[in-house]
Design a protein around this motif. Structure first.
Motif, PDB file in Angstrom:
ATOM      1  N   UNK A  85       4.101   2.497  -7.082  1.00  0.00           N
ATOM      2  CA  UNK A  85       4.478   1.423  -6.173  1.00  0.00           C
ATOM      3  C   UNK A  85       3.469   1.358  -5.033  1.00  0.00           C
ATOM      4  N   UNK A  86       2.655   0.339  -5.025  1.00  0.00           N
ATOM      5  CA  UNK A  86       1.650   0.185  -3.986  1.00  0.00           C
ATOM      6  C   UNK A  86       0.363   0.915  -4.303  1.00  0.00           C
ATOM      7  N   UNK A  87      -0.705   0.459  -3.649  1.00  0.00           N
ATOM      8  CA  UNK A  87      -2.024   1.037  -3.907  1.00  0.00           C
ATOM      9  C   UNK A  87      -2.352   2.148  -2.920  1.00  0.00           C
ATOM     10  N   UNK A  88      -2.871   3.235  -3.449  1.00  0.00           N
ATOM     11  CA  UNK A  88      -3.439   4.258  -2.585  1.00  0.00           C
ATOM     12  C   UNK A  88      -4.745   3.714  -2.016  1.00  0.00           C
ATOM     13  N   UNK A  89      -5.281   4.381  -1.008  1.00  0.00           N
ATOM     14  CA  UNK A  89      -6.497   3.904  -0.367  1.00  0.00           C
ATOM     15  C   UNK A  89      -7.643   3.770  -1.371  1.00  0.00           C
ATOM     16  N   UNK A  90      -7.818   4.768  -2.239  1.00  0.00           N
ATOM     17  CA  UNK A  90      -8.920   4.726  -3.205  1.00  0.00           C
ATOM     18  C   UNK A  90      -8.789   3.538  -4.147  1.00  0.00           C
ATOM     19  N   UNK A  91      -7.589   3.311  -4.650  1.00  0.00           N
ATOM     20  CA  UNK A  91      -7.342   2.191  -5.556  1.00  0.00           C
ATOM     21  C   UNK A  91      -7.533   0.859  -4.838  1.00  0.00           C
ATOM     22  N   UNK A  92      -7.048   0.780  -3.605  1.00  0.00           N
ATOM     23  CA  UNK A  92      -7.171  -0.438  -2.809  1.00  0.00           C
ATOM     24  C   UNK A  92      -8.640  -0.780  -2.578  1.00  0.00           C
ATOM     25  N   UNK A  93      -9.424   0.210  -2.171  1.00  0.00           N
ATOM     26  CA  UNK A  93     -10.836  -0.052  -1.877  1.00  0.00           C
ATOM     27  C   UNK A  93     -11.610  -0.433  -3.132  1.00  0.00           C
ATOM     28  N   UNK A  94     -11.231   0.137  -4.251  1.00  0.00           N
ATOM     29  CA  UNK A  94     -11.874  -0.227  -5.519  1.00  0.00           C
ATOM     30  C   UNK A  94     -11.607  -1.700  -5.843  1.00  0.00           C
ATOM     31  N   UNK A  95     -10.362  -2.127  -5.670  1.00  0.00           N
ATOM     32  CA  UNK A  95     -10.011  -3.523  -5.931  1.00  0.00           C
ATOM     33  C   UNK A  95     -10.678  -4.471  -4.939  1.00  0.00           C
ATOM     34  N   UNK A 122       0.836  -1.193   0.000  1.00  0.00           N
ATOM     35  CA  UNK A 122       0.000   0.000   0.000  1.00  0.00           C
ATOM     36  C   UNK A 122       0.874   1.246   0.000  1.00  0.00           C
ATOM     37  N   UNK A 123       0.323   2.297  -0.536  1.00  0.00           N
ATOM     38  CA  UNK A 123       1.023   3.572  -0.650  1.00  0.00           C
ATOM     39  C   UNK A 123       0.236   4.615   0.132  1.00  0.00           C
ATOM     40  N   UNK A 124       0.705   4.986   1.331  1.00  0.00           N
ATOM     41  CA  UNK A 124      -0.028   5.961   2.140  1.00  0.00           C
ATOM     42  C   UNK A 124       0.134   7.402   1.665  1.00  0.00           C
ATOM     43  N   UNK A 125       0.916   7.593   0.586  1.00  0.00           N
ATOM     44  CA  UNK A 125       1.162   8.952   0.075  1.00  0.00           C
ATOM     45  C   UNK A 125       1.641   9.883   1.188  1.00  0.00           C
ATOM     46  N   UNK A 126       2.564   9.357   1.989  1.00  0.00           N
ATOM     47  CA  UNK A 126       3.091  10.117   3.117  1.00  0.00           C
ATOM     48  C   UNK A 126       4.615  10.057   3.057  1.00  0.00           C
ATOM     49  N   UNK A 127       5.234  11.152   2.674  1.00  0.00           N
ATOM     50  CA  UNK A 127       6.687  11.212   2.527  1.00  0.00           C
ATOM     51  C   UNK A 127       7.312  11.891   3.734  1.00  0.00           C
ATOM     52  N   UNK A 128       8.371  11.313   4.242  1.00  0.00           N
ATOM     53  CA  UNK A 128       9.075  11.877   5.393  1.00  0.00           C
ATOM     54  C   UNK A 128      10.497  12.286   5.033  1.00  0.00           C
TER      55      UNK A 128
END
Length: 203
Positions: free
Chosen positions: A151-161, A129-135
Motif C-alpha cells: 500500500x503506497x510507494x516507498x521512497x525508492x519506488x516513488x523516485x524510480x517512477x 506513499x509508504x514511509x515504512x514508519x510504524x507507530x
C-alpha cells in the motif's frame, strides 16, 4: 432527554438505532476542528454509510471518502459535497465511471496514475506513499507500513517512477499509517514523510 415515542421492543432485529443528539454533538466537535485548523474532515463511508444520516452530517463535514465505485456514487448522490476515492488498483472500465462522481483520486503509485491520466484529467490526484514508519503494536493487519505491505510507494519506488513518468498532473502526496492512535503518532509519522519526501512537497 425525551422518551422514545415508540416501543423499541417492537422493532425487528437486526437493526441500527442512531440517537440524533449524539450524532449532532460529534459533528459539532468535528466542525470546530475544521474551523480552528483550516483542515477538511471527510466521512469514511467504509466505516459509516448510513445515508439516511447524510443530510445531517453533510451540514458539518466537507465530504466523503470511498474505496470503490458504489461508495463514490453513494457519497456523490446523497452527501453532495467533495468525493474522494482511493483503491489499490483501478480497472479501465471502472475509472471512467468513478470520474463521474469523484473529484479527488489517490493512486497507489505514479505508474498507476500515468496509466489512468486521461480518465482523471481535471481531477485532483495524489500518490499514496509508504514511509515504512510504524507507530503501532498489535495491529499489523491494519498497518499499511507493515512488512511486505504494497500500500503506497516507498521512497525508492516513488523516485524510480518519477524519473520515468514525472509529476505533471499530481497535486500532492497521501499517507496513512495509523489505527486507533492519536495526534502525537500522526506528528511523528508526518515528520518521517517530510524527511523522506520533503523535496517533492515544495511544489
Amino acid at each position: 432527554m425525551n422518551k422514545p415515542t415508540f416501543d423499541i421492543s417492537s422493532v425487528a432485529t437486526p437493526c441500527y438505532v442512531t440517537e440524533e443528539c449524539y450524532l449532532k454533538k460529534n459533528c459539532e466537535i468535528l466542525k470546530k476542528v475544521q474551523d480552528d485548523t483550516g483542515c477538511k474532515i471527510l466521512l469514511a463511508q467504509k466505516a459509516f454509510s448510513m445515508y439516511s444520516a447524510y443530510p445531517l452530517i453533510s451540514g458539518y463535514l466537507s465530504g466523503t471518502t470511498a474505496s470503490g465505485l458504489y461508495e463514490a456514487r453513494l457519497g456523490y448522490e446523497y452527501f453532495g459535497k467533495e468525493t474522494h476515492v482511493f483503491s489499490p488498483a483501478y480497472s479501465d472500465s471502472e475509472i471512467s465511471e468513478l470520474a463521474k462522481y469523484a473529484g479527488h483520486f489517490v493512486f497507489n503509485s505514479v505508474r498507476q496514475f500515468d496509466m489512468h491520466r486521461e480518465a482523471v484529467k481535471n481531477k485532483r490526484c495524489l500518490i499514496r506513499v509508504n514511509p515504512r514508519f510504524s507507530t503501532q503494536e498489535g495491529h499489523a493487519i491494519y498497518d499499511p507500513c507493515a512488512k511486505g505491505s504494497r500500500l503506497g510507494q516507498t521512497l525508492a519506488s516513488f523516485e524510480e517512477d518519477v524519473s520515468k513518468y514525472g509529476l505533471d498532473g499530481i497535486d500532492g502526496l497521501h499517507f496513512h499509517t495509523l489505527c486507533e492512535q492519536n495526534s502525537d503518532d500522526l506528528k511523528r509519522t508526518a515528520e518521517q514523510v517530510e524527511k523522506q519526501f520533503g523535496k517533492y512537497l515544495k511544489n
